[in-house]
Write a protein that holds these residues in place. Structure first.
Motif, PDB file in Angstrom:
ATOM      1  N   MET A   1       0.804  -1.371  -0.117  1.00 39.25           N
ATOM      2  CA  MET A   1       0.076  -0.279  -0.405  1.00 39.25           C
ATOM      3  C   MET A   1       0.783   1.328   0.840  1.00 39.25           C
ATOM      4  SD  MET A   1      -2.674  -1.110  -0.102  1.00 39.25           S
ATOM      5  CE  MET A   1      -3.878   0.696  -0.027  1.00 39.25           C
ATOM      6  N   GLU A   2       1.812   1.287   0.616  1.00 40.50           N
ATOM      7  CA  GLU A   2       2.694   2.630   0.666  1.00 40.50           C
ATOM      8  C   GLU A   2       3.451   2.387  -0.790  1.00 40.50           C
ATOM      9  OE1 GLU A   2       5.000   5.511   2.394  1.00 40.50           O
ATOM     10  OE2 GLU A   2       3.570   4.490   2.921  1.00 40.50           O
ATOM     11  N   LEU A   3       3.847   2.201  -1.240  1.00 41.58           N
ATOM     12  CA  LEU A   3       4.118   1.956  -2.828  1.00 41.58           C
ATOM     13  C   LEU A   3       3.164   2.626  -4.081  1.00 41.58           C
ATOM     14  CD1 LEU A   3       6.328   2.367  -5.402  1.00 41.58           C
ATOM     15  CD2 LEU A   3       5.435  -0.544  -5.357  1.00 41.58           C
ATOM     16  N   ALA A   4       2.016   2.181  -3.459  1.00 38.69           N
ATOM     17  CA  ALA A   4       0.470   2.436  -4.314  1.00 38.69           C
ATOM     18  C   ALA A   4       0.690   4.217  -4.026  1.00 38.69           C
ATOM     19  CB  ALA A   4      -0.518   1.590  -4.029  1.00 38.69           C
ATOM     20  N   ARG A   5       0.722   4.706  -2.507  1.00 37.24           N
ATOM     21  CA  ARG A   5       0.012   5.689  -2.438  1.00 37.24           C
ATOM     22  C   ARG A   5       1.527   6.433  -2.430  1.00 37.24           C
ATOM     23  NH1 ARG A   5       2.432   9.248   1.218  1.00 37.24           N
ATOM     24  NH2 ARG A   5       3.842   7.762   1.620  1.00 37.24           N
ATOM     25  N   LYS A   6       2.694   5.878  -2.695  1.00 39.09           N
ATOM     26  CA  LYS A   6       3.699   7.064  -3.018  1.00 39.09           C
ATOM     27  C   LYS A   6       3.719   7.304  -5.270  1.00 39.09           C
ATOM     28  CE  LYS A   6       7.715   5.996   0.080  1.00 39.09           C
ATOM     29  NZ  LYS A   6       8.519   5.369   0.436  1.00 39.09           N
ATOM     30  N   LEU A   7       2.857   6.885  -5.106  1.00 40.52           N
ATOM     31  CA  LEU A   7       2.537   6.829  -7.246  1.00 40.52           C
ATOM     32  C   LEU A   7       1.505   7.918  -7.202  1.00 40.52           C
ATOM     33  CD1 LEU A   7       2.898   2.871  -7.745  1.00 40.52           C
ATOM     34  CD2 LEU A   7       4.761   4.774  -8.662  1.00 40.52           C
ATOM     35  N   ASN A   8       0.479   6.861  -6.637  1.00 46.37           N
ATOM     36  CA  ASN A   8      -1.081   8.102  -7.053  1.00 46.37           C
ATOM     37  C   ASN A   8      -0.322   9.761  -6.652  1.00 46.37           C
ATOM     38  OD1 ASN A   8      -2.655   6.534  -7.816  1.00 46.37           O
ATOM     39  ND2 ASN A   8      -2.359   4.988  -5.954  1.00 46.37           N
ATOM     40  N   LEU A   9       0.280   9.898  -5.246  1.00 54.72           N
ATOM     41  CA  LEU A   9       0.505  10.810  -4.317  1.00 54.72           C
ATOM     42  C   LEU A   9       1.357  11.310  -6.085  1.00 54.72           C
ATOM     43  CD1 LEU A   9       2.657  11.074  -1.189  1.00 54.72           C
ATOM     44  CD2 LEU A   9      -0.193  11.783  -2.469  1.00 54.72           C
ATOM     45  N   LEU A  10       2.445  11.169  -7.061  1.00 57.59           N
ATOM     46  CA  LEU A  10       3.355  11.416  -8.438  1.00 57.59           C
ATOM     47  C   LEU A  10       2.437  11.742  -9.590  1.00 57.59           C
ATOM     48  CD1 LEU A  10       6.213   9.288  -8.230  1.00 57.59           C
ATOM     49  CD2 LEU A  10       6.743  10.697  -7.208  1.00 57.59           C
ATOM     50  N   LEU A  11       1.735  11.190  -9.398  1.00 63.42           N
ATOM     51  CA  LEU A  11       0.402  11.203 -10.814  1.00 63.42           C
ATOM     52  C   LEU A  11      -0.095  12.419  -9.977  1.00 63.42           C
ATOM     53  CD1 LEU A  11      -0.682   7.769 -10.556  1.00 63.42           C
ATOM     54  CD2 LEU A  11       0.876   8.747 -12.376  1.00 63.42           C
TER      55      LEU A  11
END
Length: 137
Positions: A1-11
């Motif tokens: 979930m942490e990676l998903a959160r970071k990727l969505n922040l970048l998007l």
């Protein structure tokens, strides 16, 4: 979930900077140009957090470079937010607060300036809510 959160922040940052959102095809092509493959299925589970943990350092480094951030942000779970991302998130939060205040003013009609200031202060003090995927809502 942490990676998903970071990727969505970048998007989200891409959009906050006034650009159109990146598509899977644009990201995959950018990575392909660097010699890194990314399937649509892998990207989908990376951004939803509903799949195996991605630890491929070449892939995570490539994604970091694509988004113009230090790869360490994606490679380490405790990676600090890059300054650019942090600044854009603060900007997005302020825009959201302004939209909520504007909506409240229209909905409530004749509201005193003091009441609107109080609502604004309350909203600015609140941390951003997180949805079930760990994304800002």
């Amino acid at each position: 979930m942490e990676l998903a959160r970071k990727l969505n922040l970048l998007l989200d940052v891409v959009v906050a900077e006034g650009n159109t959102p990146y598509t899977y095809k644009q990201i995959a092509q950018g990575l392909k140009d660097k010699g890194v493959a990314l399937s649509r299925a892998r990207w989908a589970y990376m951004i939803t957090g509903e799949g195996p943990l991605v630890t491929d350092s070449a892939l995570l480094t490539g994604i970091g470079e694509f988004f113009r951030i230090p790869p360490e942000y994606l490679l380490h779970s405790d990676g600090d937010l890059p300054d650019r991302v942090d600044a854009q998130l603060a900007f997005v939060k302020s825009l959201r607060v302004k939209r909520v205040v504007s909506f409240a003013a229209r909905l409530l009609g004749d509201v005193s300036p003091e009441t609107l200031r109080s609502i604004t202060e309350l909203l600015e003090e609140q941390p951003s809510p997180i949805d079930s995927r760990g994304l800002d809502t």
